[in-house]
Write a protein that holds these residues in place. Sequence first.
Motif, PDB file in Angstrom:
ATOM      1  N   LYS A   1      16.128  -6.116  -0.851  1.00  0.00           N
ATOM      2  CA  LYS A   1      15.644  -6.096   0.529  1.00  0.00           C
ATOM      3  C   LYS A   1      15.733  -4.693   1.124  1.00  0.00           C
ATOM      4  CE  LYS A   1      16.873 -10.929   1.449  1.00  0.00           C
ATOM      5  NZ  LYS A   1      17.806 -11.824   2.173  1.00  0.00           N
ATOM      6  N   LYS A   2      16.832  -3.987   0.779  1.00  0.00           N
ATOM      7  CA  LYS A   2      17.017  -2.620   1.281  1.00  0.00           C
ATOM      8  C   LYS A   2      15.916  -1.702   0.754  1.00  0.00           C
ATOM      9  CE  LYS A   2      20.692  -0.286  -0.023  1.00  0.00           C
ATOM     10  NZ  LYS A   2      22.081   0.249  -0.109  1.00  0.00           N
ATOM     11  N   ILE A   3      15.543  -1.889  -0.510  1.00  0.00           N
ATOM     12  CA  ILE A   3      14.456  -1.085  -1.091  1.00  0.00           C
ATOM     13  C   ILE A   3      13.125  -1.408  -0.415  1.00  0.00           C
ATOM     14  CG2 ILE A   3      13.123  -0.665  -3.187  1.00  0.00           C
ATOM     15  CD1 ILE A   3      15.700  -1.116  -4.780  1.00  0.00           C
ATOM     16  N   LEU A   4      12.858  -2.707  -0.212  1.00  0.00           N
ATOM     17  CA  LEU A   4      11.590  -3.112   0.406  1.00  0.00           C
ATOM     18  C   LEU A   4      11.481  -2.647   1.852  1.00  0.00           C
ATOM     19  CD1 LEU A   4      11.151  -6.726  -1.024  1.00  0.00           C
ATOM     20  CD2 LEU A   4       9.925  -4.656  -1.702  1.00  0.00           C
ATOM     21  N   ASP A   5      12.647  -2.429   2.511  1.00  0.00           N
ATOM     22  CA  ASP A   5      12.624  -1.904   3.881  1.00  0.00           C
ATOM     23  C   ASP A   5      11.944  -0.545   3.957  1.00  0.00           C
ATOM     24  OD1 ASP A   5      13.830  -4.088   4.987  1.00  0.00           O
ATOM     25  OD2 ASP A   5      15.856  -3.258   4.957  1.00  0.00           O
ATOM     26  N   ILE A   6      11.990   0.202   2.840  1.00  0.00           N
ATOM     27  CA  ILE A   6      11.348   1.518   2.809  1.00  0.00           C
ATOM     28  C   ILE A   6       9.860   1.390   3.117  1.00  0.00           C
ATOM     29  CG2 ILE A   6      10.707   3.451   1.289  1.00  0.00           C
ATOM     30  CD1 ILE A   6      13.286   2.929  -0.270  1.00  0.00           C
ATOM     31  N   PHE A   7       9.281   0.276   2.680  1.00  0.00           N
ATOM     32  CA  PHE A   7       7.822   0.125   2.717  1.00  0.00           C
ATOM     33  C   PHE A   7       7.334  -0.714   3.901  1.00  0.00           C
ATOM     34  CE2 PHE A   7       9.333   0.560  -1.638  1.00  0.00           C
ATOM     35  CZ  PHE A   7       8.659   1.715  -2.020  1.00  0.00           C
ATOM     36  N   THR A   8       8.226  -0.968   4.857  1.00  0.00           N
ATOM     37  CA  THR A   8       7.802  -1.698   6.058  1.00  0.00           C
ATOM     38  C   THR A   8       7.153  -0.765   7.078  1.00  0.00           C
ATOM     39  OG1 THR A   8      10.030  -1.440   6.984  1.00  0.00           O
ATOM     40  CG2 THR A   8       9.564  -3.472   5.764  1.00  0.00           C
ATOM     41  N   LYS A   9       7.355   0.545   6.894  1.00  0.00           N
ATOM     42  CA  LYS A   9       6.778   1.536   7.798  1.00  0.00           C
ATOM     43  C   LYS A   9       5.862   2.460   7.003  1.00  0.00           C
ATOM     44  CE  LYS A   9      10.889   1.568  10.767  1.00  0.00           C
ATOM     45  NZ  LYS A   9      11.989   2.405  11.305  1.00  0.00           N
ATOM     46  N   THR A  10       4.996   3.156   7.729  1.00  0.00           N
ATOM     47  CA  THR A  10       4.119   4.129   7.060  1.00  0.00           C
ATOM     48  C   THR A  10       4.943   5.307   6.557  1.00  0.00           C
ATOM     49  OG1 THR A  10       3.666   5.213   9.181  1.00  0.00           O
ATOM     50  CG2 THR A  10       2.108   3.528   8.431  1.00  0.00           C
ATOM     51  N   ILE A  11       4.447   5.948   5.508  1.00  0.00           N
ATOM     52  CA  ILE A  11       5.098   7.129   4.942  1.00  0.00           C
ATOM     53  C   ILE A  11       4.205   8.331   5.221  1.00  0.00           C
ATOM     54  CG2 ILE A  11       5.908   8.214   2.815  1.00  0.00           C
ATOM     55  CD1 ILE A  11       6.424   5.430   1.702  1.00  0.00           C
ATOM     56  N   LYS A  12       4.797   9.385   5.774  1.00  0.00           N
ATOM     57  CA  LYS A  12       4.017  10.558   6.156  1.00  0.00           C
ATOM     58  C   LYS A  12       3.900  11.509   4.982  1.00  0.00           C
ATOM     59  CE  LYS A  12       3.409  13.705  10.049  1.00  0.00           C
ATOM     60  NZ  LYS A  12       3.973  14.176  11.329  1.00  0.00           N
ATOM     61  N   VAL A  13       2.657  11.804   4.594  1.00  0.00           N
ATOM     62  CA  VAL A  13       2.387  12.733   3.489  1.00  0.00           C
ATOM     63  C   VAL A  13       1.352  13.745   3.975  1.00  0.00           C
ATOM     64  CG1 VAL A  13       1.592  12.988   1.123  1.00  0.00           C
ATOM     65  CG2 VAL A  13       2.790  10.907   1.792  1.00  0.00           C
TER      66      VAL A  13
ATOM     67  N   ASN B   1       0.906  15.229   6.850  1.00  0.00           N
ATOM     68  CA  ASN B   1       0.361  14.840   8.158  1.00  0.00           C
ATOM     69  C   ASN B   1      -0.571  13.637   8.090  1.00  0.00           C
ATOM     70  OD1 ASN B   1       1.703  16.969   9.548  1.00  0.00           O
ATOM     71  ND2 ASN B   1       0.087  18.385   8.891  1.00  0.00           N
ATOM     72  N   ILE B   2      -0.549  12.920   6.972  1.00  0.00           N
ATOM     73  CA  ILE B   2      -1.324  11.692   6.842  1.00  0.00           C
ATOM     74  C   ILE B   2      -0.365  10.516   6.820  1.00  0.00           C
ATOM     75  CG2 ILE B   2      -2.898  10.376   5.361  1.00  0.00           C
ATOM     76  CD1 ILE B   2      -3.919  13.023   4.257  1.00  0.00           C
ATOM     77  N   GLU B   3      -0.615   9.534   7.656  1.00  0.00           N
ATOM     78  CA  GLU B   3       0.210   8.327   7.677  1.00  0.00           C
ATOM     79  C   GLU B   3      -0.320   7.358   6.628  1.00  0.00           C
ATOM     80  OE1 GLU B   3       2.891   7.742   9.459  1.00  0.00           O
ATOM     81  OE2 GLU B   3       2.868   9.539  10.714  1.00  0.00           O
ATOM     82  N   VAL B   4       0.449   7.155   5.576  1.00  0.00           N
ATOM     83  CA  VAL B   4       0.033   6.304   4.457  1.00  0.00           C
ATOM     84  C   VAL B   4       0.896   5.048   4.445  1.00  0.00           C
ATOM     85  CG1 VAL B   4      -0.210   6.127   1.964  1.00  0.00           C
ATOM     86  CG2 VAL B   4      -0.693   8.284   3.104  1.00  0.00           C
ATOM     87  N   PHE B   5       0.237   3.892   4.315  1.00  0.00           N
ATOM     88  CA  PHE B   5       0.997   2.649   4.191  1.00  0.00           C
ATOM     89  C   PHE B   5       0.803   2.065   2.802  1.00  0.00           C
ATOM     90  CE2 PHE B   5       1.494  -1.949   4.331  1.00  0.00           C
ATOM     91  CZ  PHE B   5       2.751  -2.054   4.899  1.00  0.00           C
ATOM     92  N   THR B   6       1.902   1.801   2.150  1.00  0.00           N
ATOM     93  CA  THR B   6       1.871   1.130   0.845  1.00  0.00           C
ATOM     94  C   THR B   6       3.002   0.123   0.781  1.00  0.00           C
ATOM     95  OG1 THR B   6       2.024   1.416  -1.541  1.00  0.00           O
ATOM     96  CG2 THR B   6       3.225   2.996  -0.201  1.00  0.00           C
ATOM     97  N   GLY B   7       2.674  -1.063   0.373  1.00  0.00           N
ATOM     98  CA  GLY B   7       3.712  -2.059   0.166  1.00  0.00           C
ATOM     99  C   GLY B   7       4.304  -1.922  -1.226  1.00  0.00           C
TER     100      GLY B   7
END
Length: 742
Positions: free
Chosen positions: A417-429, A431-437
């Motif tokens: 669950k702690k690992i999956l929490d990483i992917f609940t928000k967008t990741i900035k790369v 200056n691009i907001e990228v969402f990946t589950g």
Amino acid sequence: MSKLKEVNFWFIYAVISFLIVISALLIFYYEWLINKNQYAQNIINFNKISVQNSISSFRSQESILKILGENLLELDTLNKPENGRKLIDDMKKVNKGLVAFGLSKYNGDLVLVSNMENNKALPNLLTNKYSRRSFEKARDSKKMLLGRTYFFKKMNKWVIPIRIGVQLEEKVAVMTAGIEINGGDTVLNIKELPENITLQLIREDGYLQFKNPVKEKLEEVYYKEVDSFFFKEINKIKQYSSKVITTNIEGKKSMLSIIYIPEYKLYSLVSIPYEEMTKDFNKKLLISMTLLFSLLLVLYFLFNYSIKIQTRTRNQLDFIAKHDILTGTYNRYSLNEEIRSRIEKKENFFIFFLDLDNFKYINDTYGHLIGDKLLKEVAKKLKEKLFRRDFISRNAGDEFIILVNERNDETARMIAKKILDIFTKTIKVDNIEVFTGACIGISKYTSDSKITSSGLLNQADMALHRAKEDRNSYVMFSRAIYGNRKEIVQIETHLRHAINKNELFLMYQPKINAKTKKIVGVEALLRWNSEKLGFISPEKFIKVAEKSSIINDIGEFVIKESQKDILDVWRETNSKFELSVNVSPRQLSSIKEMNRFKKIILNSNFPNDKFIIEITENIFVGDVKRIILFLNTIKSYHISISLDDFGTGYSSLSILSKLPISELKIDKSFIHNMFLNEENMKLVKSIINIGKDINLKVVAEGLEEQKELDLLQSFGCDIYQGYYFSKPLSKEELISYIKTRH
């Protein structure tokens, strides 16, 4: 006696001096060879990187030109240039390394250039001395060709012209573009070019295609042929593997690495002057010659220096051998060794098999550079979330495997669950907001387990496949998963032969008009009765087919077989109605599959105005613009498009208004839940009203009871489909059903 001793002393001194000088010469000769070989290997490696960069850049531009050209031809841009204006300008905006895109006719007339008004005088590429030869070759070639580098006056930029012939049915044109060579956005620029290294791309006709850095005037570089003697020397080497020679370049003795790129008929040259190679060496020689009075000291420093270099190299090689270079995590080799070691030590541990969602889509949308940076960011966040003792490795592509020393299942779940929490928000790369589950499959090893490392990884992989059925979830391996996985493998194996064995067949469920109660159409429903497995539910085998290429063959079978059946029904019943066929998102996942689908439809003798394709909202997970463009093309053939299972997927009202659909199908789950509460009832009514407001026919699926019919009629629903009127029927049953009702 004293004289003898003196002679002996000088003799010994001379011998020692001689040995010191000879030793020093031998050592420095050896060092020079190492230095030379290192530089040779460096320019070889850099040349290989440069070649791969060039090939990758050219192939990328070739794909862009081909796809853009085909789309422009579909828009009839040759006859109506303004049809392609927005598309070609949009492509220029997202391809900053390219000066401009252009579409020309077969005779060389440019009809459309990005960011240039069509009323401006556009040149003919056959009359231009710099473009004529490459244009003549490109218009009849399916491969992209490079023209000679020249100064594009209209843009005030130096460019490499690239051209490729494109064809759509009888329409033939040439797509052209210019790669900027002297700007920050050029696709060929290597931002971290090592100092004193010169990179050149030379054409087979003896002209420079590209050079970096350029110290002379660009006219002197690109408009003059390369020195003939020098060109003859490199022209002898037509091999893809690197060849290193010593030659004179611009009056300086230099080491030169040469690689021939047959795909684009270019020589890639990377050179470095010898004077740059000897700078550091000469300094060491001067210092060492002043220290020759002490052989031990000189030898000590030389050997100490060599040992440090070797140790550093060995450590680097060891790191490379055990780690993934991109993310800095361990690689697959280290993972296997670590699992084997823990099994031998009888340690208790869990394997977490993590896979990113939509990574291919992110790569296709933003480019592989953003994809690589996303993987780095994910690796960084995993290291931040987990303990240092946890073993993190990159398996391949977008997959990570983590080993966790834990005994307790509940703790393992908390970590997942702690690992999956990483992917609940967008990741900035960048200056691009990228969402990946992400999904995680977990397997467990205990000291009393009797399983191999490959078996553990296989269990985690099976659990991962089960987790992928839901988004952002984890699953721990169990025997039930093994059974389910085995069943999937069996289904896929037998499904590949189902068409040839005549195991697939179609049923047809009538669609009834709300007012006349007459049949206005049927939906083709696929069924499978396997000789080995028996009857398999469509919910099972369709999912398996969609995860492989089988779905495209099945889709073709359904279209051809259903059209053939319905033509027979029309003849037998003397009545005509519409035929609806479901289309999987996988059938429209690429241009290749879209073209295959379009070809099947266009080669059919079934009337297009009686044919409906049903798509689901899941189709819009990918490239929405491309899919909408394709659907508009399909509609132009007078084929109707129906949006199936509306309300259960990804679409929004904004997308709905842009879709070229003529029919909206309410998912049966909404129909069945209408009487549970007032909110559900209002929802169904709203969907019907939305359809009416945008002039769509509305079909209610799954109708089973009289009270459902009464309520839907009061809402103004157009068409019904469900067991209340009829179950799915075979062709023969459908003929009887129609004759009975008529």
